[in-house]
Design a protein around this motif. Structure first.
Motif, mmCIF file in Angstrom:
data_model
loop_
_atom_site.group_PDB
_atom_site.id
_atom_site.type_symbol
_atom_site.label_atom_id
_atom_site.label_comp_id
_atom_site.label_asym_id
_atom_site.label_seq_id
_atom_site.Cartn_x
_atom_site.Cartn_y
_atom_site.Cartn_z
ATOM 1 N N THR A 90 28.951 22.475 13.916
ATOM 2 C CA THR A 90 27.715 22.733 14.648
ATOM 3 C C THR A 90 26.873 23.771 13.916
ATOM 4 O O THR A 90 27.414 24.678 13.278
ATOM 5 C CB THR A 90 28.003 23.196 16.091
ATOM 6 O OG1 THR A 90 26.779 23.346 16.802
ATOM 7 C CG2 THR A 90 28.781 24.501 16.132
ATOM 8 N N ILE A 91 25.567 23.609 13.987
ATOM 9 C CA ILE A 91 24.623 24.554 13.363
ATOM 10 C C ILE A 91 23.669 25.070 14.431
ATOM 11 O O ILE A 91 23.100 24.295 15.210
ATOM 12 C CB ILE A 91 23.825 23.880 12.229
ATOM 13 C CG1 ILE A 91 24.740 23.620 11.033
ATOM 14 C CG2 ILE A 91 22.649 24.751 11.804
ATOM 15 C CD1 ILE A 91 24.055 22.950 9.874
ATOM 16 N N ALA A 92 23.520 26.390 14.465
ATOM 17 C CA ALA A 92 22.560 27.019 15.363
ATOM 18 C C ALA A 92 21.352 27.458 14.553
ATOM 19 O O ALA A 92 21.492 28.207 13.587
ATOM 20 C CB ALA A 92 23.198 28.221 16.058
ATOM 21 N N VAL A 93 20.184 26.988 14.932
ATOM 22 C CA VAL A 93 18.946 27.348 14.234
ATOM 23 C C VAL A 93 18.279 28.488 14.999
ATOM 24 O O VAL A 93 18.047 28.383 16.208
ATOM 25 C CB VAL A 93 17.994 26.140 14.126
ATOM 26 C CG1 VAL A 93 16.767 26.514 13.295
ATOM 27 C CG2 VAL A 93 18.705 24.943 13.507
ATOM 28 N N LEU A 94 17.978 29.567 14.293
ATOM 29 C CA LEU A 94 17.449 30.779 14.919
ATOM 30 C C LEU A 94 15.950 30.937 14.678
ATOM 31 O O LEU A 94 15.418 30.456 13.676
ATOM 32 C CB LEU A 94 18.172 32.013 14.368
ATOM 33 C CG LEU A 94 19.701 31.976 14.338
ATOM 34 C CD1 LEU A 94 20.249 33.289 13.786
ATOM 35 C CD2 LEU A 94 20.276 31.710 15.719
ATOM 36 N N GLY A 95 15.306 31.653 15.595
ATOM 37 C CA GLY A 95 13.879 31.941 15.457
ATOM 38 C C GLY A 95 13.631 33.356 14.984
ATOM 39 O O GLY A 95 12.585 33.943 15.280
ATOM 40 N N HIS A 96 14.586 33.915 14.234
ATOM 41 C CA HIS A 96 14.492 35.289 13.743
ATOM 42 C C HIS A 96 15.467 35.446 12.587
ATOM 43 O O HIS A 96 16.168 34.496 12.212
ATOM 44 C CB HIS A 96 14.806 36.288 14.854
ATOM 45 C CG HIS A 96 16.053 35.959 15.622
ATOM 46 N ND1 HIS A 96 17.316 36.129 15.096
ATOM 47 C CD2 HIS A 96 16.231 35.425 16.865
ATOM 48 C CE1 HIS A 96 18.221 35.753 15.979
ATOM 49 N NE2 HIS A 96 17.585 35.304 17.054
ATOM 50 N N GLY A 97 15.549 36.638 12.006
ATOM 51 C CA GLY A 97 16.439 36.876 10.888
ATOM 52 C C GLY A 97 17.901 36.858 11.279
ATOM 53 O O GLY A 97 18.251 37.029 12.460
ATOM 54 N N LEU A 98 18.772 36.691 10.292
ATOM 55 C CA LEU A 98 20.202 36.598 10.550
ATOM 56 C C LEU A 98 20.863 37.947 10.814
ATOM 57 O O LEU A 98 22.066 38.002 11.100
ATOM 58 C CB LEU A 98 20.906 35.918 9.369
ATOM 59 C CG LEU A 98 20.624 34.424 9.188
ATOM 60 C CD1 LEU A 98 21.303 33.897 7.937
ATOM 61 C CD2 LEU A 98 21.074 33.628 10.411
ATOM 62 N N ASP A 99 20.103 39.023 10.754
ATOM 63 C CA ASP A 99 20.667 40.344 11.018
ATOM 64 C C ASP A 99 20.608 40.706 12.493
ATOM 65 O O ASP A 99 20.966 41.814 12.889
ATOM 66 C CB ASP A 99 19.921 41.405 10.204
ATOM 67 C CG ASP A 99 18.429 41.428 10.515
ATOM 68 O OD1 ASP A 99 17.871 40.352 10.834
ATOM 69 O OD2 ASP A 99 17.816 42.511 10.429
ATOM 70 N N ARG A 100 20.160 39.768 13.332
ATOM 71 C CA ARG A 100 20.080 39.999 14.775
ATOM 72 C C ARG A 100 20.348 38.693 15.501
ATOM 73 O O ARG A 100 20.447 37.635 14.882
ATOM 74 C CB ARG A 100 18.710 40.557 15.155
ATOM 75 C CG ARG A 100 17.533 39.665 14.757
ATOM 76 C CD ARG A 100 16.255 40.460 14.688
ATOM 77 N NE ARG A 100 16.356 41.473 13.634
ATOM 78 C CZ ARG A 100 15.650 42.596 13.613
ATOM 79 N NH1 ARG A 100 14.803 42.869 14.573
ATOM 80 N NH2 ARG A 100 15.785 43.456 12.622
ATOM 81 N N LEU A 101 20.469 38.768 16.816
ATOM 82 C CA LEU A 101 20.736 37.548 17.580
ATOM 83 C C LEU A 101 20.070 37.620 18.944
ATOM 84 O O LEU A 101 20.141 38.640 19.633
ATOM 85 C CB LEU A 101 22.244 37.337 17.763
ATOM 86 C CG LEU A 101 22.608 36.010 18.443
ATOM 87 C CD1 LEU A 101 22.322 34.834 17.512
ATOM 88 C CD2 LEU A 101 24.057 35.992 18.888
ATOM 89 N N HIS A 102 19.419 36.539 19.301
ATOM 90 C CA HIS A 102 18.835 36.390 20.626
ATOM 91 C C HIS A 102 19.294 35.047 21.204
ATOM 92 O O HIS A 102 19.085 34.019 20.578
ATOM 93 C CB HIS A 102 17.305 36.443 20.547
ATOM 94 C CG HIS A 102 16.635 36.291 21.872
ATOM 95 N ND1 HIS A 102 16.542 37.334 22.774
ATOM 96 C CD2 HIS A 102 16.048 35.222 22.469
ATOM 97 C CE1 HIS A 102 15.905 36.912 23.858
ATOM 98 N NE2 HIS A 102 15.586 35.635 23.687
ATOM 99 N N PRO A 103 19.989 35.061 22.358
ATOM 100 C CA PRO A 103 20.312 36.222 23.198
ATOM 101 C C PRO A 103 21.572 36.950 22.721
ATOM 102 O O PRO A 103 22.449 36.339 22.115
ATOM 103 C CB PRO A 103 20.550 35.583 24.566
ATOM 104 C CG PRO A 103 21.108 34.233 24.239
ATOM 105 C CD PRO A 103 20.388 33.788 22.994
ATOM 106 N N GLN A 104 21.662 38.213 23.036
ATOM 107 C CA GLN A 104 22.801 39.031 22.650
ATOM 108 C C GLN A 104 24.108 38.514 23.258
ATOM 109 O O GLN A 104 25.180 38.660 22.675
ATOM 110 C CB GLN A 104 22.576 40.482 23.088
ATOM 111 C CG GLN A 104 21.637 41.265 22.188
ATOM 112 C CD GLN A 104 22.296 41.653 20.868
ATOM 113 O OE1 GLN A 104 23.479 41.955 20.817
ATOM 114 N NE2 GLN A 104 21.509 41.640 19.808
#
Length: 376
Positions: free
Chosen positions: A177-191
């Motif tokens: 599985t791959i999760a595509v993020l709307g921000h940089g990889l140094d953070r995560l939303h939601p926590q």
């Protein structure tokens, strides 16, 4: 601009690509056009002030740093990525996702953490509301469980609700599985999905076009949704309100000629409105579960061996190029034409001609998305 492996790209060129991505992640179509006109990323970057003055690009309303500062930023980004186990893939690398490469607004640069399963035969995006119901979660789980044991990659956006359920169920079923993020990889939303993200990295990847330090903002999630749509063979929407990110993903998938499906819900339920509208407007095909999905996509399990469906007598009439293609496609079950181009030494015109000949010989069949498989 010719395709390169990252290790073949000169340092200055690679650094310039990272800089161009940082100053403008929302106009990849224009940036790629500029790269073609200027001949290189470095030359484009050197001319960036002139380009801005002509209002060719809107660099996210950021004040443009000096070229030296941009280059320093890029070098720091590359160094940080290496230290954190982050892989940087540019549009001009051979291992750039070939499905995404078909999209006119494909990101210039991708950052990933984990193992990107590029050879997945089937890539399915599952998206839906953050306010999922017990019904929606049950449908999502059953759909993914029906794919257990297949080489199917599940894509989603690691949001609350349907996205999270899709990732967790894929992991439970042993699917990548791959999760595509709307921000940089140094953070995560939601926590709250930090533990889930860690598990995804162990059996798939986190993926984004946003560099280190980039926070999510209003326009970042539609940008993320285009990657979810573009990297997939098909998109399934499970529960959505009348408006929402899932519908943006579905619209983008339609524009990329991807198959779009929607699971119907109860009439009058606010979280069924989006799916019902997609179906009513013929923007998505109605499915009730995995069996419908596999039938629509031609993903039914086959008991034949890799090349067992092709009669031995047929192979005697094939030349070496044809045999090589048939054997490779049989091994992979189905292949995109870009994969085949990498596998062979044929020119694009020679490859297209050979594939057409194999179709005339009733050995291969093509399906939407320039994908080829052996005839059953």
């Amino acid at each position: 601009m010719q395709n390169h492996d990252k290790n073949q790209v000169e340092d200055g060129e690679f650094i310039s690509l990272i800089a161009l991505n940082w100053i403008n992640t929302n106009s990849s179509i224009k940036v790629r056009r500029l790269l073609e006109l200027q001949g290189s990323a470095r030359q484009t970057l050197m001319q960036i002030e002139t380009i801005m003055a002509r209002q060719v690009l809107d660099f996210n309303k950021r004040k443009l740093p000096k070229i030296s500062e941009l280059m320093a930023f890029s070098k720091a980004e590359i160094k940080a990525a290496k230290s954190k186990g982050i892989r940087i893939t540019t549009f001009f690398d051979k291992n750039y996702p070939f499905r995404l490469m078909e999209c006119p607004d494909a990101p210039l640069v991708l950052f990933s953490k984990g193992q990107f399963p590029l050879e997945a035969q089937r890539v399915l995006a599952i998206v839906g509301t953050r306010m999922s119901s017990e019904y929606g979660e049950s449908v999502c789980k059953e759909l993914i469980r029906s794919l257990k044991g297949t080489n199917t990659l599940i894509i989603s956006g690691i949001a609350l609700g349907i996205d999270g359920i899709a990732h967790r169920t894929a992991l439970e079923c042993g699917l990548k599985t791959i999760a595509v993020l709307g921000h940089g990889l140094d953070r995560l939303h939601p926590q709250s999905h930090r533990k889930l993200a860690h598990e995804i990295v162990s059996n798939g990847a986190l993926l984004t076009e946003f560099s280190t330090g980039s926070s999510y903002f209003a326009g970042s999630f539609p940008s993320r949704n285009r990657i979810i749509a573009g990297i997939s063979d098909a998109v399934v929407v499970i529960e959505s309100g009348e408006k929402g990110g899932s519908l943006i993903t579905a619209r983008l998938a339609n524009s990329y000629n991807r198959d779009v499906f929607a699971v119907p819900g109860r009439i009058g339920d606010p979280m069924s409105k989006g799916c019902l509208n997609l179906i009513k407007n013929h923007s998505a095909a109605l499915i009730e579960g995995g069996e419908d999905l596999m039938r629509f996509m031609g993903w039914e399990n086959r008991t034949n061996s890799a090349t067992g469906s092709v009669q031995t007598s047929m192979f005697t009439s094939l030349d070496e190029n044809e045999k090589s293609l048939v054997e490779y496609i049989g091994l992979k079950k189905e292949c995109h034409i870009d994969q085949l181009a990498l596998h062979t030494n044929l020119t694009i015109s020679e490859l297209a001609s050979t594939l057409l000949t194999l179709e005339f010989k009733d050995i291969l069949t093509s399906i939407p998305g320039r994908i080829y498989r052996l005839k059953a």
